[in-house]
Scaffold this active site. Structure first.
Site, mmCIF file in Angstrom:
data_model
loop_
_atom_site.group_PDB
_atom_site.id
_atom_site.type_symbol
_atom_site.label_atom_id
_atom_site.label_comp_id
_atom_site.label_asym_id
_atom_site.label_seq_id
_atom_site.Cartn_x
_atom_site.Cartn_y
_atom_site.Cartn_z
ATOM 1 C CB SER A 47 -0.862 -0.005 1.269
ATOM 2 O OG SER A 47 -1.438 1.280 1.489
ATOM 3 C CG ASN A 98 -4.580 -4.802 -7.987
ATOM 4 O OD1 ASN A 98 -5.569 -4.980 -8.681
ATOM 5 N ND2 ASN A 98 -4.648 -4.228 -6.784
ATOM 6 C CB SER A 151 -9.682 -2.326 -17.673
ATOM 7 O OG SER A 151 -11.035 -1.925 -17.800
ATOM 8 C CE1 TYR A 174 -8.483 2.172 -15.152
ATOM 9 C CE2 TYR A 174 -10.175 1.591 -16.749
ATOM 10 C CZ TYR A 174 -9.420 1.272 -15.639
ATOM 11 O OH TYR A 174 -9.599 0.063 -15.008
ATOM 12 C CE LYS A 178 -6.218 -0.475 -15.767
ATOM 13 N NZ LYS A 178 -5.412 -1.260 -14.826
HETATM 14 N N1 LIG Z 1 -13.133 -2.229 -9.988
HETATM 15 C C1 LIG Z 1 -13.349 -2.373 -11.277
HETATM 16 O O1 LIG Z 1 -14.481 -2.375 -11.750
HETATM 17 C C2 LIG Z 1 -12.178 -2.571 -12.225
HETATM 18 C C3 LIG Z 1 -12.471 -2.872 -13.551
HETATM 19 C C4 LIG Z 1 -11.430 -3.072 -14.439
HETATM 20 C C5 LIG Z 1 -10.115 -2.977 -13.999
HETATM 21 N N2 LIG Z 1 -9.872 -2.669 -12.693
HETATM 22 C C6 LIG Z 1 -8.459 -2.593 -12.298
HETATM 23 O O2 LIG Z 1 -8.263 -3.392 -11.147
HETATM 24 C C7 LIG Z 1 -7.191 -2.863 -10.355
HETATM 25 C C8 LIG Z 1 -7.681 -2.706 -8.923
HETATM 26 O O3 LIG Z 1 -8.789 -1.812 -8.923
HETATM 27 P P1 LIG Z 1 -9.773 -1.655 -7.671
HETATM 28 O O4 LIG Z 1 -11.127 -1.492 -8.229
HETATM 29 O O5 LIG Z 1 -9.506 -2.705 -6.673
HETATM 30 O O6 LIG Z 1 -9.302 -0.227 -7.128
HETATM 31 P P2 LIG Z 1 -8.965 0.256 -5.665
HETATM 32 O O7 LIG Z 1 -9.891 -0.337 -4.661
HETATM 33 O O8 LIG Z 1 -8.867 1.752 -5.740
HETATM 34 O O9 LIG Z 1 -7.513 -0.361 -5.411
HETATM 35 C C9 LIG Z 1 -6.371 0.114 -6.075
HETATM 36 C C10 LIG Z 1 -5.279 0.353 -5.060
HETATM 37 O O10 LIG Z 1 -4.144 0.913 -5.730
HETATM 38 C C11 LIG Z 1 -3.396 1.661 -4.775
HETATM 39 N N3 LIG Z 1 -2.816 2.834 -5.458
HETATM 40 C C12 LIG Z 1 -3.450 3.858 -6.028
HETATM 41 N N4 LIG Z 1 -2.585 4.718 -6.568
HETATM 42 C C13 LIG Z 1 -1.354 4.216 -6.310
HETATM 43 C C14 LIG Z 1 -0.025 4.638 -6.598
HETATM 44 N N5 LIG Z 1 0.228 5.780 -7.250
HETATM 45 N N6 LIG Z 1 1.006 3.871 -6.191
HETATM 46 C C15 LIG Z 1 0.776 2.741 -5.510
HETATM 47 N N7 LIG Z 1 -0.459 2.290 -5.198
HETATM 48 C C16 LIG Z 1 -1.491 3.028 -5.609
HETATM 49 C C17 LIG Z 1 -4.362 2.052 -3.670
HETATM 50 O O11 LIG Z 1 -3.868 1.478 -2.485
HETATM 51 P P3 LIG Z 1 -3.324 2.361 -1.256
HETATM 52 O O12 LIG Z 1 -4.261 3.506 -1.079
HETATM 53 O O13 LIG Z 1 -3.369 1.360 -0.161
HETATM 54 O O14 LIG Z 1 -1.960 2.794 -1.648
HETATM 55 C C18 LIG Z 1 -5.671 1.363 -4.011
HETATM 56 O O15 LIG Z 1 -6.240 0.684 -2.910
HETATM 57 C C19 LIG Z 1 -6.769 -1.559 -11.032
HETATM 58 O O16 LIG Z 1 -5.655 -1.797 -11.868
HETATM 59 C C20 LIG Z 1 -7.982 -1.203 -11.862
HETATM 60 O O17 LIG Z 1 -7.694 -0.402 -12.975
HETATM 61 C C21 LIG Z 1 -10.866 -2.456 -11.809
#
Ligand SMILES: NC(=O)c1ccc[n+]([C@@H]2O[C@H](COP(=O)([O-])OP(=O)(O)OC[C@H]3O[C@@H](n4cnc5c(N)ncnc54)[C@H](OP(=O)(O)O)[C@@H]3O)[C@@H](O)[C@H]2O)c1
Length: 267
Positions: A47, A98, A151, A174, A178
């Protein structure tokens, strides 16, 4: 003589392997981390906040997991981060790239900086961390698996009707990053195959976190109406995909993008 065929339990077993998951305590990263730990791996979860990473590591099943503070956008810290994992756990076998966070501008307001920041965090940093892990694997002469989280929006265009009139964008930066990440995955797979390192992407479809779905039920209804399965994904629905690609069950899979999207891209 041919090796005896392994059982499905052996093929999915990650005991003795070390897996890094970045942004691990987020919505999807937490389920994927639990999946890898449940399959027997020792996890390094990151994190940007070290205390949050340590607290999340303590919730995982099994022993020996560690949580580390890591800001992947600060790419100068990558060699030190990998060295610390080597020092504390002695090996790295799996990397799940991730973590992602950037601005989410509309198509009318996106700036060059929005694009630069998104690409830096979601492509450049993923590449540099993956390469540092490959250098570690070469030194150990060990096989490995790298999984980039893409994604569905890196494969198909957006669905503008879902966003019209709501306080949510489908940001162009985005989509660009991706798509680039999924293609980079293929490129790295081809180069690193001779090192016995597999490189794949998992591309989730719509998995809105409660912070999105709670305040915007209309947005969710529009997405559900567009989805062949008529519903949103749940984080546990990524658990099988990540263990497949991380483990020997996926030993002949490389350069692929596994879409876990309820059929969104199959229309
Ligand atoms: N949710 C969806 O519908 C969806 C769909 C398609 C793809 N995705 C992809 O899945 C992955 C996870 O997404 P999620 O939905 O789980 O999002 P999320 O809950 O926001 O989790 C992403 C994590 O990345 C960390 N982060 C953000 N900026 C950062 C940085 N500059 N350096 C290091 N860590 C960073 C944050 O953790 P900390 O705050 O703990 O640092 C955050 O908890 C991403 O790559 C996203 O693009 C998600």
């Amino acid at each position: 003589m041919a090796e005896p065929e392994r059982t499905i339990q052996d093929l999915f077993n990650l005991q003795g392997r070390v897996a890094i998951v970045t942004g691990a305590s987020g919505w999807l990263g937490s389920a994927m981390s639990r999946a890898l730990a449940e399959a027997g791996a020792t996890l390094v979860v990151t994190s940007r906040k070290a205390e949050q990473a340590a607290a999340f590591a303590a919730t995982l099943p099994g022993q020996g997991h560690i949580g580390l503070g890591f800001e992947q956008s600060d790419t100068g810290t990558i060699p030190g981060f990998v060295a610390e994992v080597e020092r504390r756990l002695g090996r790295i076998d799996v990397l799940v790239n991730n973590a992602y966070g950037a601005t989410a501008p509309s198509i009318d307001t996106a700036t060059a900086e929005d694009f630069d920041r998104a690409y830096h965090t979601g492509v450049t940093a993923y590449f540099l961390l993956a390469r540092a892990v490959v250098h570690h694997l070469r030194r150990r002469q060990a096989p490995g698996s790298i999984i980039n989280i893409g994604s569905m929006y890196g494969v198909v265009g957006s669905y503008p009707d879902a966003y019209t009139g709501l306080a949510v964008n489908s940001p162009p930066n985005y989509h660009g990053l991706k798509g680039g990440l999924i293609h980079l995955t293929r490129h790295l797979a081809v180069y690193w195959a001779k090192d016995h390192v597999r490189v794949n992407a998992i591309s989730p479809g719509p998995f809105p976190a409660p912070r999105v779905s709670g305040p915007m039920p209309e947005f969710i209804e529009r997405l559900e109406a567009k989805s062949p399965m008529g519903r949103m994904g749940q984080p546990e629905e990524l658990k099988g995909a990540v263990v497949l690609l991380a483990s020997d069950a996926g030993s002949y899979i490389t350069g692929q993008n596994l879409l876990v999207d309820g059929g969104w891209t199959a229309w």
